[in-house]
Design an enzyme around this catalytic site. Structure first.
Site, PDB file in Angstrom:
ATOM      1  N   ASP A 225     -15.812  19.170 -10.160  1.00 28.24           N
ATOM      2  CA  ASP A 225     -15.864  20.485  -9.507  1.00 28.24           C
ATOM      3  C   ASP A 225     -17.231  20.641  -8.844  1.00 28.24           C
ATOM      4  O   ASP A 225     -18.271  20.577  -9.518  1.00 28.24           O
ATOM      5  CB  ASP A 225     -15.745  21.628 -10.522  1.00 28.24           C
TER       6      ASP A 225
ATOM      7  N   TRP B  36       0.850  -1.194   0.000  1.00 26.73           N
ATOM      8  CA  TRP B  36       0.000   0.000   0.000  1.00 26.73           C
ATOM      9  C   TRP B  36       0.880   1.236   0.000  1.00 26.73           C
ATOM     10  O   TRP B  36       2.080   1.162   0.294  1.00 26.73           O
ATOM     11  CB  TRP B  36      -1.037  -0.014   1.116  1.00 26.73           C
TER      12      TRP B  36
ATOM     13  N   HIS C  35      -8.146  19.066  -7.361  1.00 26.11           N
ATOM     14  CA  HIS C  35      -8.479  19.267  -8.776  1.00 26.11           C
ATOM     15  C   HIS C  35      -7.367  18.721  -9.666  1.00 26.11           C
ATOM     16  O   HIS C  35      -6.758  19.438 -10.459  1.00 26.11           O
ATOM     17  CB  HIS C  35      -8.770  20.753  -9.042  1.00 26.11           C
TER      18      HIS C  35
ATOM     19  N   HIS D 241     -11.431  15.005 -12.876  1.00 29.69           N
ATOM     20  CA  HIS D 241     -11.978  15.380 -11.572  1.00 29.69           C
ATOM     21  C   HIS D 241     -13.296  16.124 -11.676  1.00 29.69           C
ATOM     22  O   HIS D 241     -13.697  16.572 -12.742  1.00 29.69           O
ATOM     23  CB  HIS D 241     -10.949  16.194 -10.766  1.00 29.69           C
TER      24      HIS D 241
ATOM     25  N   HIS E 200     -16.573  25.127  -4.943  1.00 29.77           N
ATOM     26  CA  HIS E 200     -15.254  25.455  -5.507  1.00 29.77           C
ATOM     27  C   HIS E 200     -15.144  26.946  -5.818  1.00 29.77           C
ATOM     28  O   HIS E 200     -14.061  27.509  -5.737  1.00 29.77           O
ATOM     29  CB  HIS E 200     -15.045  24.629  -6.773  1.00 29.77           C
TER      30      HIS E 200
ATOM     31  N   HIS F 202     -16.713  28.789 -14.573  1.00 30.12           N
ATOM     32  CA  HIS F 202     -16.746  28.468 -13.142  1.00 30.12           C
ATOM     33  C   HIS F 202     -17.713  29.416 -12.413  1.00 30.12           C
ATOM     34  O   HIS F 202     -18.531  28.983 -11.587  1.00 30.12           O
ATOM     35  CB  HIS F 202     -15.356  28.614 -12.514  1.00 30.12           C
TER      36      HIS F 202
END
Ligand code: 23J
Ligand code: MN
Length: 258
Positions: A76, A62, A70, A74, A80, A209
């Site tokens: 958003d 591991w 981000h 990914h 954000h 955004h």
């Protein structure tokens, strides 16, 4: 189990419905957005081994990973952006899971982007697409196919020139239209972020955004394999980590196509 779910498994087994992976590999070479140095930088992916069948762990392997929220393919969340900071259910741990599954509309702008890396999707372009494919239904992902993900070299993918990054995105009017007039679930793109490379200099800065997250809509960035999706009819499953108050997270994005 409902008849529909039984049929879904049958069709997945027969391959008449396929699972398409819209996710980039996540590793140390995964490209990350570079903002002007006056802003904080998001670290890319790094990893170190805790144990690998050795004295630190004889039977197990591991690692510890470090990365910005981000990074790579990914999600958003509305929190954000400052415009979405006070909305209800705006963070990764509070978004209703129903919203993590939705139909997709794929707008192919690959020819336009090949001719102009700064291509911006317009309301007119969307309305023309709708004359062929029908109106974008409320609650659908709007996926911008640009074939930008074919740029597998990070330098070409980020495409940073002397005057900043050059990559496609959305006109502010188009983001506003998609959020308010079409009530999309969000927008997904093949580029490093859901705003165009030059969007820091737009009015307002980073309009996609600003407008999407201000309307409680989501974003998906660094998608790939959008060229394997039909214009309509696929279902996208985009499930970010349930980070408490998280603004975004790498996620495995899948599409069901049949
Ligand atoms: C912060 C500031 C500007 C941008 C971004 C983040 C992203 O693209 C992102 O990953 O959300 S453009
Ligand atoms: Mn992001």
């Amino acid at each position: 189990m409902s008849k529909l779910l039984t049929q879904l498994i049958d069709e997945l087994n027969h391959g008449t419905i396929k699972v398409v992976d819209l996710t980039q590999p996540l590793g140390v070479d995964t490209p990350v957005i570079g903002l002007p140095p006056i802003f904080g930088a998001s670290p890319g992916f790094s990893t170190h081994v805790i144990s690998k069948y050795d004295e630190k762990g004889p039977g197990w392997y591991w690692s510890v990973i470090t990365l910005g929220e981000h990074t790579g393919t990914h999600f958003d969340a509305p929190i954000h952006w400052i415009t979405g900071k006070d909305l209800p259910e705006n963070a990764l741990d509070t978004i209703p899971v129903r919203k993590l599954v939705g139909p997709a509309c794929v707008i192919d702008c690959s020819k336009e982007t090949a001719a102009n890396p700064d291509f911006l999707l317009t309301v007119d372009f969307v309305k023309r697409w709708e004359t062929t494919h029908g109106m974008i239904p409320a609650g659908a992902w709007l996926l911008l196919r640009t074939d930008w993900s074919h740029r597998t070299n990070p330098v070409d993918f980020l495409n940073v020139l002397a005057d900043g990054a050059h990559s496609p995105g959305f006109h502010a009017d188009c983001s506003r239209f998609l959020a308010r007039e079409r009530n999309v679930l969000g927008v997904g793109v093949e580029t490093v972020g859901t705003d165009a490379g030059q969007a820091g200099g737009f009015t307002p800065p980073f309009p996609n955004h600003t407008l999407m997250h201000g309307a409680g809509k989501f974003g998906l960035a660094s998608l790939r394999n959008l060229d394997q999706l039909p214009a309509t009819g696929s279902i996208v499953i985009a499930s970010p980590l349930k980070i408490v108050a998280g603004s975004g997270s790498p996620c495995r994005v899948l599409a069901l196509v049949g």
